[in-house]
Write a protein that holds these residues in place. Sequence first.
Motif, PDB file in Angstrom:
ATOM      1  N   SER A 289      -1.934 -10.436   0.575  1.00 46.58           N
ATOM      2  CA  SER A 289      -2.546 -11.716   0.915  1.00 46.58           C
ATOM      3  C   SER A 289      -1.580 -12.901   0.834  1.00 46.58           C
ATOM      4  O   SER A 289      -1.911 -13.982   1.305  1.00 46.58           O
ATOM      5  CB  SER A 289      -3.745 -11.985  -0.004  1.00 46.58           C
TER       6      SER A 289
ATOM      7  N   ARG B  90      -0.508  -7.129 -12.947  1.00 45.79           N
ATOM      8  CA  ARG B  90      -1.676  -6.820 -12.131  1.00 45.79           C
ATOM      9  C   ARG B  90      -1.984  -5.332 -12.046  1.00 45.79           C
ATOM     10  O   ARG B  90      -3.081  -4.945 -11.731  1.00 45.79           O
ATOM     11  CB  ARG B  90      -1.463  -7.352 -10.711  1.00 45.79           C
TER      12      ARG B  90
ATOM     13  N   ALA C 288      -4.070  -5.371  -2.182  1.00 45.49           N
ATOM     14  CA  ALA C 288      -4.737  -6.438  -1.432  1.00 45.49           C
ATOM     15  C   ALA C 288      -4.184  -7.804  -1.821  1.00 45.49           C
ATOM     16  O   ALA C 288      -3.941  -8.661  -0.957  1.00 45.49           O
ATOM     17  CB  ALA C 288      -6.244  -6.386  -1.671  1.00 45.49           C
ATOM     18  N   LEU C 289      -3.955  -8.014  -3.112  1.00 46.35           N
ATOM     19  CA  LEU C 289      -3.403  -9.279  -3.580  1.00 46.35           C
ATOM     20  C   LEU C 289      -1.991  -9.490  -3.032  1.00 46.35           C
ATOM     21  O   LEU C 289      -1.665 -10.564  -2.525  1.00 46.35           O
ATOM     22  CB  LEU C 289      -3.389  -9.301  -5.105  1.00 46.35           C
TER      23      LEU C 289
ATOM     24  N   GLY D 249      -5.379  -2.231 -14.624  1.00 46.52           N
ATOM     25  CA  GLY D 249      -5.401  -2.751 -13.266  1.00 46.52           C
ATOM     26  C   GLY D 249      -5.894  -1.734 -12.260  1.00 46.52           C
ATOM     27  O   GLY D 249      -6.242  -0.610 -12.594  1.00 46.52           O
ATOM     28  N   ASP D 250      -5.919  -2.148 -11.032  1.00 48.72           N
ATOM     29  CA  ASP D 250      -6.410  -1.328  -9.930  1.00 48.72           C
ATOM     30  C   ASP D 250      -5.372  -1.366  -8.817  1.00 48.72           C
ATOM     31  O   ASP D 250      -5.046  -2.451  -8.324  1.00 48.72           O
ATOM     32  CB  ASP D 250      -7.745  -1.882  -9.452  1.00 48.72           C
TER      33      ASP D 250
ATOM     34  N   THR E 165      -6.601  -3.233  -5.645  1.00 49.03           N
ATOM     35  CA  THR E 165      -6.672  -4.683  -5.807  1.00 49.03           C
ATOM     36  C   THR E 165      -5.268  -5.267  -5.789  1.00 49.03           C
ATOM     37  O   THR E 165      -5.026  -6.311  -5.168  1.00 49.03           O
ATOM     38  CB  THR E 165      -7.385  -5.046  -7.120  1.00 49.03           C
TER      39      THR E 165
ATOM     40  N   LYS F 111       0.828  -1.210   0.000  1.00 52.42           N
ATOM     41  CA  LYS F 111       0.000   0.000   0.000  1.00 52.42           C
ATOM     42  C   LYS F 111       0.858   1.254   0.000  1.00 52.42           C
ATOM     43  O   LYS F 111       0.546   2.227  -0.676  1.00 52.42           O
ATOM     44  CB  LYS F 111      -0.949   0.020   1.203  1.00 52.42           C
TER      45      LYS F 111
END
Length: 108
Positions: free
Chosen positions: A50, A91, A46-47, A39-40, A43, A14
Amino acid sequence: MIIKFLPVGTGDPKLAVSYLIGELDHNGDRRADVEILAGDPFTFSALAESVSFKYCYTSVVIAWSPKDLVTDEHISEVVSEFQQHIGVRFRFEYKISCKSHLSYFISF
């Protein structure tokens, strides 16, 4: 054209995204233009958060000199061929334009 894999990927994704799409560069100067091409960023963050790997993302810079007179079509062609070469679908993609160069950043 220069292609460089950056030695990053262990920090908070982030914070990396916030820096890269922020209005100011590392010197505190206002960036001329930041454009998200695909892409975002949220997202992507977050990916990356994770996964439990030490290196949760990789970033690549593809940069051109203003003398190269690069078009958006040329950028798309280079990025498409690069993706095919390394076998990874990106991504999050964005470009930063400034007086001295055009950089296209990719994270996956």
